[in-house]
Design an enzyme around this catalytic site. Structure first.
Site, PDB file in Angstrom:
ATOM      1  N   GLY A  20       0.776  -1.233   0.000  1.00  0.00           N
ATOM      2  CA  GLY A  20       0.000   0.000   0.000  1.00  0.00           C
ATOM      3  C   GLY A  20       0.810   1.287   0.000  1.00  0.00           C
ATOM      4  O   GLY A  20       0.315   2.321   0.444  1.00  0.00           O
ATOM      5  N   SER A  21       2.034   1.242  -0.554  1.00  0.00           N
ATOM      6  CA  SER A  21       2.804   2.495  -0.570  1.00  0.00           C
ATOM      7  C   SER A  21       2.152   3.523  -1.498  1.00  0.00           C
ATOM      8  O   SER A  21       2.157   4.718  -1.208  1.00  0.00           O
ATOM      9  CB  SER A  21       4.265   2.246  -0.962  1.00  0.00           C
ATOM     10  OG  SER A  21       4.371   1.888  -2.315  1.00  0.00           O
ATOM     11  N   MET A  94      -4.482  -6.980  -7.018  1.00  0.00           N
ATOM     12  CA  MET A  94      -4.066  -8.129  -7.824  1.00  0.00           C
ATOM     13  C   MET A  94      -5.215  -9.039  -8.265  1.00  0.00           C
ATOM     14  O   MET A  94      -4.988 -10.199  -8.601  1.00  0.00           O
ATOM     15  CB  MET A  94      -3.001  -8.930  -7.075  1.00  0.00           C
ATOM     16  CG  MET A  94      -1.711  -8.150  -6.921  1.00  0.00           C
ATOM     17  SD  MET A  94      -1.130  -7.466  -8.501  1.00  0.00           S
ATOM     18  CE  MET A  94       0.499  -6.898  -8.092  1.00  0.00           C
ATOM     19  N   ILE A  96      -8.529  -9.421 -11.021  1.00  0.00           N
ATOM     20  CA  ILE A  96      -9.025  -8.839 -12.274  1.00  0.00           C
ATOM     21  C   ILE A  96     -10.523  -8.593 -12.139  1.00  0.00           C
ATOM     22  O   ILE A  96     -11.289  -9.509 -11.817  1.00  0.00           O
ATOM     23  CB  ILE A  96      -8.702  -9.779 -13.457  1.00  0.00           C
ATOM     24  CG1 ILE A  96      -7.174  -9.873 -13.615  1.00  0.00           C
ATOM     25  CG2 ILE A  96      -9.354  -9.276 -14.746  1.00  0.00           C
ATOM     26  CD1 ILE A  96      -6.712 -10.913 -14.602  1.00  0.00           C
ATOM     27  N   LEU A  97     -10.913  -7.342 -12.348  1.00  0.00           N
ATOM     28  CA  LEU A  97     -12.334  -6.982 -12.236  1.00  0.00           C
ATOM     29  C   LEU A  97     -13.089  -7.453 -13.474  1.00  0.00           C
ATOM     30  O   LEU A  97     -12.548  -7.461 -14.575  1.00  0.00           O
ATOM     31  CB  LEU A  97     -12.474  -5.461 -12.069  1.00  0.00           C
ATOM     32  CG  LEU A  97     -11.862  -4.899 -10.767  1.00  0.00           C
ATOM     33  CD1 LEU A  97     -11.723  -3.389 -10.854  1.00  0.00           C
ATOM     34  CD2 LEU A  97     -12.688  -5.293  -9.554  1.00  0.00           C
ATOM     35  N   ASN A 111      -5.622   2.612 -13.094  1.00  0.00           N
ATOM     36  CA  ASN A 111      -4.683   1.666 -12.512  1.00  0.00           C
ATOM     37  C   ASN A 111      -3.263   2.168 -12.739  1.00  0.00           C
ATOM     38  O   ASN A 111      -3.007   2.891 -13.701  1.00  0.00           O
ATOM     39  CB  ASN A 111      -4.856   0.303 -13.202  1.00  0.00           C
ATOM     40  CG  ASN A 111      -3.906  -0.742 -12.658  1.00  0.00           C
ATOM     41  OD1 ASN A 111      -3.674  -0.841 -11.447  1.00  0.00           O
ATOM     42  ND2 ASN A 111      -3.334  -1.543 -13.546  1.00  0.00           N
ATOM     43  N   HIS A 113       0.577   0.622 -13.323  1.00  0.00           N
ATOM     44  CA  HIS A 113       1.222  -0.642 -13.680  1.00  0.00           C
ATOM     45  C   HIS A 113       2.733  -0.414 -13.813  1.00  0.00           C
ATOM     46  O   HIS A 113       3.158   0.564 -14.431  1.00  0.00           O
ATOM     47  CB  HIS A 113       0.636  -1.162 -14.999  1.00  0.00           C
ATOM     48  CG  HIS A 113       1.190  -2.501 -15.388  1.00  0.00           C
ATOM     49  ND1 HIS A 113       0.772  -3.664 -14.769  1.00  0.00           N
ATOM     50  CD2 HIS A 113       2.129  -2.864 -16.279  1.00  0.00           C
ATOM     51  CE1 HIS A 113       1.444  -4.683 -15.286  1.00  0.00           C
ATOM     52  NE2 HIS A 113       2.268  -4.231 -16.212  1.00  0.00           N
ATOM     53  N   GLU A 178       6.422   5.905  -9.306  1.00  0.00           N
ATOM     54  CA  GLU A 178       4.959   5.713  -9.236  1.00  0.00           C
ATOM     55  C   GLU A 178       4.339   6.727  -8.278  1.00  0.00           C
ATOM     56  O   GLU A 178       3.275   7.285  -8.539  1.00  0.00           O
ATOM     57  CB  GLU A 178       4.630   4.297  -8.767  1.00  0.00           C
ATOM     58  CG  GLU A 178       4.914   3.222  -9.796  1.00  0.00           C
ATOM     59  CD  GLU A 178       4.463   1.834  -9.328  1.00  0.00           C
ATOM     60  OE1 GLU A 178       3.472   1.718  -8.604  1.00  0.00           O
ATOM     61  OE2 GLU A 178       5.131   0.848  -9.706  1.00  0.00           O
TER      62      GLU A 178
HETATM   63  C1  GAR Z   1       3.194  -1.268  -7.591  1.00  0.00           C
HETATM   64  O1  GAR Z   1       4.470  -1.364  -8.156  1.00  0.00           O
HETATM   65  C2  GAR Z   1       2.142  -1.313  -8.677  1.00  0.00           C
HETATM   66  O2  GAR Z   1       2.520  -0.679  -9.863  1.00  0.00           O
HETATM   67  C3  GAR Z   1       2.005  -2.796  -8.885  1.00  0.00           C
HETATM   68  O3  GAR Z   1       2.060  -3.348  -7.592  1.00  0.00           O
HETATM   69  C4  GAR Z   1       2.864  -2.512  -6.764  1.00  0.00           C
HETATM   70  C5  GAR Z   1       2.084  -2.187  -5.523  1.00  0.00           C
HETATM   71  O4  GAR Z   1       2.890  -1.538  -4.571  1.00  0.00           O
HETATM   72  N1  GAR Z   1       0.790  -3.113  -9.566  1.00  0.00           N
HETATM   73  C6  GAR Z   1       0.660  -4.123 -10.407  1.00  0.00           C
HETATM   74  O5  GAR Z   1       1.562  -4.894 -10.674  1.00  0.00           O
HETATM   75  C7  GAR Z   1      -0.724  -4.268 -11.022  1.00  0.00           C
HETATM   76  N2  GAR Z   1      -0.658  -4.970 -12.227  1.00  0.00           N
HETATM   77  P1  GAR Z   1       2.226  -0.828  -3.314  1.00  0.00           P
HETATM   78  O6  GAR Z   1       1.291  -1.848  -2.652  1.00  0.00           O
HETATM   79  O7  GAR Z   1       3.403  -0.503  -2.414  1.00  0.00           O
HETATM   80  O8  GAR Z   1       1.499   0.383  -3.779  1.00  0.00           O
END
Ligand code: GAR
Length: 191
Positions: A20-21, A94, A96-97, A111, A113, A178
């Site tokens: 959840g960062s 993670m 898929i809707l 989203n 990615h 991100e």
């Molecule tokens: C992030 O790098 C995000 O881009 C990726 O999961 C990580 C979540 O980090 N998302 C995917 O791979 C979706 N396809 P976080 O929980 O620290 O925000």
């Protein structure tokens, strides 16, 4: 996407599955006056670490198992309506809707990615980018469509891959970007 009128922020739900960062970063962003969104709901499919931010920041949270996708999505829609949510940010979610769910929220789910889409949809993006000897990777914020990681791109950030990079170091580097670019993409949508 509609323009912001007056000072009213758009009630937003963030869906997570992990640390959840990005969620934490979006919560902080949403507190700024200039932010077009407020974070009012956090949804997860598991007891994700990131759910702690809900308690920390006093935001409503709820887990839906997604063991039965239809039931979970039906209950999410009920909750979202009750909470007057009008925008959804997926942040490391993670699951898929379904097409039905996306259709009901058409154009209002985005989203982030960890790759330069359309390259490396799905999982293990950093491993794949290194293995293919790519010179660059990045992150992409995009609208969610019924096809995995394929909706219209809102913003993309290119990041250099060096010979020293491992999937772990790259993930760290990309995540840092991100945190800059998810809010920037939201600003781009609403301004
Ligand atoms: C992030 O790098 C995000 O881009 C990726 O999961 C990580 C979540 O980090 N998302 C995917 O791979 C979706 N396809 P976080 O929980 O620290 O925000």
């Amino acid at each position: 996407m509609e323009k912001l009128t007056g000072l009213k922020k758009i009630k937003t739900a963030v869906f997570i599955s992990g640390t959840g960062s990005n969620l934490k970063n979006l919560i902080k962003f949403a507190k700024f006056k200039k932010s077009p969104i407020s974070i009012n709901l956090i949804i997860s499919n598991i007891k994700a670490k990131g759910l702690n931010y809900a308690d920390q920041f006093g935001i409503k949270k709820k887990i839906f198992s997604f063991k039965n996708i239809k039931t979970s999505e039906k209950n999410i829609l009920i909750l979202i309506k009750k909470e007057k949510i009008n925008f959804i940010c997926l942040a490391g979610f993670m699951k898929i809707l379904s097409k039905d769910f996306i259709k009901k929220f058409n154009g209002k789910i985005i989203n982030i990615h960890p790759s330069l889409l359309p390259k490396y949809k799905g999982l293990n993006t950093h491993e794949r980018a290194i293995k293919d000897k790519n010179k660059f990777t990045g992150c992409t914020v995009h609208y969610v469509s019924s096809k995995l990681d394929s909706g219209k791109i809102i913003l993309q950030r290119k990041i250099k891959i060096t010979s020293k990079d491992s999937p772990t170091s790259l993930a760290k580097k990309v995540l840092k970007q991100e945190h800059k670019f998810y809010p920037a993409a939201i600003m781009k949508i609403f301004n």
